[in-house]
Design a protein around this motif. Structure first.
Motif, short mmCIF file in Angstrom:
data_model
loop_
_atom_site.label_atom_id
_atom_site.label_comp_id
_atom_site.label_asym_id
_atom_site.label_seq_id
_atom_site.Cartn_x
_atom_site.Cartn_y
_atom_site.Cartn_z
N SER A 14 -8.45 -7.29 5.08
CA SER A 14 -8.41 -8.21 6.22
C SER A 14 -8.64 -9.67 5.85
O SER A 14 -8.84 -10.51 6.72
CB SER A 14 -9.42 -7.78 7.29
OG SER A 14 -10.74 -7.99 6.82
N HIS A 15 -8.61 -9.98 4.58
CA HIS A 15 -8.73 -11.36 4.11
C HIS A 15 -7.42 -11.75 3.42
O HIS A 15 -6.87 -10.95 2.65
CB HIS A 15 -9.91 -11.48 3.14
CG HIS A 15 -10.20 -12.88 2.73
ND1 HIS A 15 -9.47 -13.53 1.78
CD2 HIS A 15 -11.15 -13.74 3.16
CE1 HIS A 15 -9.95 -14.75 1.63
NE2 HIS A 15 -10.96 -14.91 2.46
N ALA A 16 -6.93 -12.94 3.69
CA ALA A 16 -5.62 -13.35 3.18
C ALA A 16 -5.52 -13.26 1.66
O ALA A 16 -4.51 -12.77 1.13
CB ALA A 16 -5.30 -14.77 3.65
N SER A 17 -6.53 -13.68 0.93
CA SER A 17 -6.47 -13.65 -0.53
C SER A 17 -6.52 -12.22 -1.06
O SER A 17 -5.82 -11.89 -2.03
CB SER A 17 -7.62 -14.46 -1.14
OG SER A 17 -7.46 -15.83 -0.83
N ARG A 18 -7.33 -11.37 -0.45
CA ARG A 18 -7.40 -9.97 -0.90
C ARG A 18 -6.09 -9.25 -0.59
O ARG A 18 -5.60 -8.47 -1.40
CB ARG A 18 -8.59 -9.25 -0.27
CG ARG A 18 -9.91 -9.71 -0.85
CD ARG A 18 -11.05 -8.80 -0.46
NE ARG A 18 -11.34 -8.81 0.95
CZ ARG A 18 -12.22 -9.63 1.54
NH1 ARG A 18 -12.88 -10.53 0.83
NH2 ARG A 18 -12.43 -9.56 2.83
N LEU A 19 -5.53 -9.50 0.57
CA LEU A 19 -4.25 -8.89 0.92
C LEU A 19 -3.17 -9.37 -0.05
O LEU A 19 -2.36 -8.57 -0.53
CB LEU A 19 -3.87 -9.23 2.37
CG LEU A 19 -2.56 -8.62 2.87
CD1 LEU A 19 -2.58 -7.09 2.77
CD2 LEU A 19 -2.31 -9.07 4.30
N ALA A 20 -3.15 -10.65 -0.36
CA ALA A 20 -2.17 -11.18 -1.31
C ALA A 20 -2.35 -10.55 -2.69
O ALA A 20 -1.37 -10.19 -3.35
CB ALA A 20 -2.30 -12.70 -1.40
N ALA A 21 -3.60 -10.39 -3.13
CA ALA A 21 -3.86 -9.77 -4.43
C ALA A 21 -3.39 -8.32 -4.44
O ALA A 21 -2.72 -7.88 -5.40
CB ALA A 21 -5.36 -9.84 -4.76
N PHE A 22 -3.70 -7.59 -3.39
CA PHE A 22 -3.28 -6.19 -3.33
C PHE A 22 -1.77 -6.08 -3.32
O PHE A 22 -1.19 -5.25 -4.03
CB PHE A 22 -3.90 -5.51 -2.10
CG PHE A 22 -3.62 -4.04 -2.05
CD1 PHE A 22 -4.24 -3.17 -2.92
CD2 PHE A 22 -2.71 -3.53 -1.13
CE1 PHE A 22 -3.97 -1.81 -2.89
CE2 PHE A 22 -2.44 -2.17 -1.09
CZ PHE A 22 -3.08 -1.31 -1.97
N ARG A 23 -1.11 -6.93 -2.56
CA ARG A 23 0.36 -6.89 -2.51
C ARG A 23 0.98 -7.22 -3.86
O ARG A 23 1.96 -6.61 -4.27
CB ARG A 23 0.87 -7.83 -1.42
CG ARG A 23 0.57 -7.30 -0.02
CD ARG A 23 1.01 -8.28 1.04
NE ARG A 23 2.42 -8.62 0.86
CZ ARG A 23 3.39 -8.27 1.68
NH1 ARG A 23 3.11 -7.58 2.76
NH2 ARG A 23 4.63 -8.62 1.44
N GLU A 24 0.40 -8.17 -4.58
CA GLU A 24 0.89 -8.49 -5.93
C GLU A 24 0.74 -7.28 -6.85
O GLU A 24 1.64 -6.98 -7.65
CB GLU A 24 0.12 -9.67 -6.53
CG GLU A 24 0.51 -11.01 -5.97
CD GLU A 24 1.89 -11.51 -6.41
OE1 GLU A 24 2.40 -11.07 -7.46
OE2 GLU A 24 2.45 -12.34 -5.68
#
Length: 112
Positions: A14-24
């Motif tokens: 639910s945090h933009a940076s964690r979501l971006a990291a997971f998606r990468e």
């Protein structure tokens, strides 16, 4: 998956940076990325990325492995699929609405 595990995973994402990291990491496939590669892709300071990865690790969404001096981080696909299954468990009120796709990345160059 039990509700507390689903909540932990959703909270971690639910945090933009964690979501971006997971998606990468999902996009990178089973080889994952080194922490340095992930940091470069996201443009985050090392300490910030480390803190975000710790949250994703605690939710069991990522796994890492030391390879000499490099730490490789990988998405935990089984956990991701379990979360998707949990979220779609009662999809369409029990009516057949088609299979939910599962992510099963293969190694580069291998045939399915």
């Amino acid at each position: 998956m039990q509700t507390p595990h689903a909540l932990a995973a959703l909270t971690a994402l639910s945090h933009a940076s964690r979501l971006a990291a997971f998606r990468e990491l999902v996009q990178a496939g089973p080889d994952g990325l080194s922490v340095g590669e992930l940091r470069d892709r996201l443009g985050l300071p090392p300490a910030t990325l480390s803190a975000h990865l710790n949250v994703l690790r605690a939710a069991d969404l990522v796994q890492d492995e030391r390879d000499g001096r490099v730490i490789r981080v990988r998405a935990h696909y089984a956990r991701m699929n379990a979360l998707i299954d949990y979220l779609t468990e009662n999809c369409c009120a029990g009516a057949a609405c088609g299979p939910v796709p599962q992510c099963a990345p293969s190694k580069k160059g291998s045939k399915p």
